[in-house]
Design a protein around this motif. Structure first.
Motif, PDB file in Angstrom:
ATOM      1  N   ASP A  34     -89.492  -5.231  82.392  1.00 35.06           N
ATOM      2  CA  ASP A  34     -89.902  -3.831  82.262  1.00 35.06           C
ATOM      3  C   ASP A  34     -90.745  -3.517  83.492  1.00 35.06           C
ATOM      4  O   ASP A  34     -91.934  -3.819  83.550  1.00 35.06           O
ATOM      5  N   THR A  35     -90.130  -2.904  84.504  1.00 40.39           N
ATOM      6  CA  THR A  35     -90.745  -2.817  85.831  1.00 40.39           C
ATOM      7  C   THR A  35     -92.003  -1.967  85.848  1.00 40.39           C
ATOM      8  O   THR A  35     -92.923  -2.228  86.626  1.00 40.39           O
ATOM      9  N   SER A  36     -92.083  -0.946  84.999  1.00 45.34           N
ATOM     10  CA  SER A  36     -93.279  -0.106  84.994  1.00 45.34           C
ATOM     11  C   SER A  36     -94.515  -0.913  84.626  1.00 45.34           C
ATOM     12  O   SER A  36     -95.613  -0.661  85.141  1.00 45.34           O
ATOM     13  N   VAL A  72     -85.701  -3.464  85.410  1.00 43.66           N
ATOM     14  CA  VAL A  72     -85.263  -2.266  84.701  1.00 43.66           C
ATOM     15  C   VAL A  72     -86.339  -1.196  84.835  1.00 43.66           C
ATOM     16  O   VAL A  72     -87.514  -1.437  84.540  1.00 43.66           O
ATOM     17  N   PHE A  73     -85.930  -0.003  85.285  1.00 40.18           N
ATOM     18  CA  PHE A  73     -86.859   1.100  85.512  1.00 40.18           C
ATOM     19  C   PHE A  73     -86.726   2.153  84.414  1.00 40.18           C
ATOM     20  O   PHE A  73     -85.638   2.396  83.890  1.00 40.18           O
ATOM     21  N   ASP A  74     -87.850   2.783  84.088  1.00 42.39           N
ATOM     22  CA  ASP A  74     -87.854   3.859  83.100  1.00 42.39           C
ATOM     23  C   ASP A  74     -87.041   5.051  83.588  1.00 42.39           C
ATOM     24  O   ASP A  74     -87.034   5.377  84.778  1.00 42.39           O
ATOM     25  N   THR A 107     -91.388   4.590  92.611  1.00 44.62           N
ATOM     26  CA  THR A 107     -90.227   3.949  92.003  1.00 44.62           C
ATOM     27  C   THR A 107     -89.129   3.753  93.037  1.00 44.62           C
ATOM     28  O   THR A 107     -88.521   2.677  93.121  1.00 44.62           O
ATOM     29  N   GLN A 123     -81.431   1.401  86.284  1.00 45.05           N
ATOM     30  CA  GLN A 123     -82.163   2.594  85.859  1.00 45.05           C
ATOM     31  C   GLN A 123     -81.820   2.880  84.400  1.00 45.05           C
ATOM     32  O   GLN A 123     -80.658   3.113  84.061  1.00 45.05           O
ATOM     33  N   ALA A 124     -82.821   2.832  83.538  1.00 42.26           N
ATOM     34  CA  ALA A 124     -82.599   3.109  82.120  1.00 42.26           C
ATOM     35  C   ALA A 124     -82.489   4.617  81.900  1.00 42.26           C
ATOM     36  O   ALA A 124     -83.098   5.395  82.618  1.00 42.26           O
ATOM     37  N   ASP A 127     -86.712   4.917  77.929  1.00 47.40           N
ATOM     38  CA  ASP A 127     -87.705   3.874  78.133  1.00 47.40           C
ATOM     39  C   ASP A 127     -87.028   2.562  78.533  1.00 47.40           C
ATOM     40  O   ASP A 127     -86.028   2.151  77.937  1.00 47.40           O
ATOM     41  N   ALA A 128     -87.615   1.883  79.520  1.00 44.94           N
ATOM     42  CA  ALA A 128     -87.025   0.645  80.026  1.00 44.94           C
ATOM     43  C   ALA A 128     -86.981  -0.440  78.965  1.00 44.94           C
ATOM     44  O   ALA A 128     -86.022  -1.222  78.902  1.00 44.94           O
ATOM     45  N   CYS A 132     -83.965  -2.963  78.014  1.00 44.74           N
ATOM     46  CA  CYS A 132     -84.192  -4.413  78.115  1.00 44.74           C
ATOM     47  C   CYS A 132     -83.804  -5.105  76.808  1.00 44.74           C
ATOM     48  O   CYS A 132     -83.156  -6.157  76.812  1.00 44.74           O
TER      49      CYS A 132
END
Length: 348
Positions: A34-36, A72-74, A107, A123-124, A127-128, A132
């Motif tokens: 979860d990249t954020s 994985v990005f939000d 981002t 890119q999700a 929400d990432a 995931c």
């Protein structure tokens, strides 16, 4: 925030759902990040510096251990999450989030850097952590690395916390099947429990603690039945409570198309050009880290070959059977691997 006090509840009521591991236990595994969470960790730790340097160092650590990271990005967050995001931004002194679904400049920078390093980026749509969890469920990845506990109600079978490069740090692995077994509830009931504990998508019932919430779900099985059996004077139900919307977000079974996952060797010159010439990071620092990366990865691979030839296998550490009740420490990081064009099949 994730789920309020879920980790404490698991530690007290389902300790067997947690195991303690080392970063090297994940060699050869594909792990969705979860990249954020990663970016925010570095933003909080070094607010005066770009988090990109931290992402660079952490990703190389993953690759040194031959762990395959998938970042994985939000995407556009659910409207129900807006109040939580605004409160977090205000507390951290950041700009209020925009629900446009457009990627921020930070981002975009992180995506460019990760592509230069040679790791997959996804890119999700929302929400990432939701995507995931899907990646684990369909077998595209082996686990999710995140500090947010809401990955579990989203359905991730394996959640890894504190996966980082710190020496002597313990990685905590949560097993969703074991958690459900120990709490004697199913996944839908876990979602309702998490909503009662407090999640990002709606208010919670005031005064309802984790132990009481668990007991009520184990006995009455749904939020609707729980509400019928609580004292509305001491535990007032929020007006216009959007628990059904929150439940739907967690249980949404939409299957998103996953691109083919490919890992390649880091492009050192592209990394230097981006971090040093564009972001003004000292070139000597980046060159030195790339050099140690290649050396460390090769040394670890040679060591594993020798251990395999000698018939060595990793034993489960005895601490896994004992040290269960201590408080969680600061988040740790995770490793990842590759550079030889390894591919992961796309989900169907």
């Amino acid at each position: 925030m994730g789920i309020t006090k879920l980790a404490d509840l698991i530690r007290s009521d389902a300790p067997d759902a947690v195991s303690y591991k080392d970063i090297s236990d994940y060699t050869g595994k594909v792990i969705a990040l979860d990249t954020s969470v990663v970016l925010n960790q570095f933003r909080a730790a070094t607010p005066s510096l770009s988090p990109l340097t931290g992402v660079f160092f952490r990703t190389l650590t993953f690759l040194e251990h031959d762990i395959k990271p998938v970042f994985v990005f939000d995407g556009k967050p659910p409207v129900e999450k807006t109040p939580v995001l605004e409160r977090r931004a205000q507390a951290a002194g950041w700009s209020p989030p925009k629900r446009t679904g457009m990627a921020s400049s930070q981002t975009n920078d992180a995506i460019e850097l990760l592509k230069h390093i040679g790791v997959p980026v996804i890119q999700a749509p929302g929400d990432a952590e939701a995507l995931c969890a899907q990646l684990v469920r369909v077998g595209v990845v082996d686990a999710v690395a995140s500090e947010d506990m809401d990955t579990l109600p989203f359905g991730a079978n394996v959640l890894i916390r504190q996966l980082n490069a710190k020496r002597d740090s313990e990685v905590m692995e949560y097993s969703l099947p074991k958690l459900l077994e120990k709490l004697q509830i199913n996944h839908e009931e876990l979602v309702d429990l998490c909503i009662l504990l407090g999640c990002d998508y709606c208010d919670k019932i005031p005064g309802l603690g984790p132990k009481r919430a668990l007991t009520l779900i184990q006995k009455h099985r749904t939020i609707e039945n729980v509400v019928l059996h609580i004292n509305r004077m001491t535990h007032p139900v929020p007006h216009f409570w959007k628990y059904k919307e929150a439940r739907k977000i967690f249980l949404d079974a939409t299957e998103n198309t996953v691109p083919e996952l490919v890992w390649t060797e880091p492009d050192e010159e592209a990394v230097v050009g981006f971090l040093c010439h564009t972001k003004h990071v000292k070139e000597e620092r980046i060159r030195h880290r790339m050099k140690t990366f290649h050396k460390n990865r090769e040394n670890r691979r040679e060591q594993r070959k020798m251990e395999k030839a000698a018939g060595y296998t990793r034993q489960t550490r005895m601490e896994n059977f004992f040290r269960i009740t201590r408080k969680r420490e600061q988040p740790v990081e995770a490793p990842s691997s590759l550079g030889d064009g390894n591919k992961r099949p796309r989900s169907k």
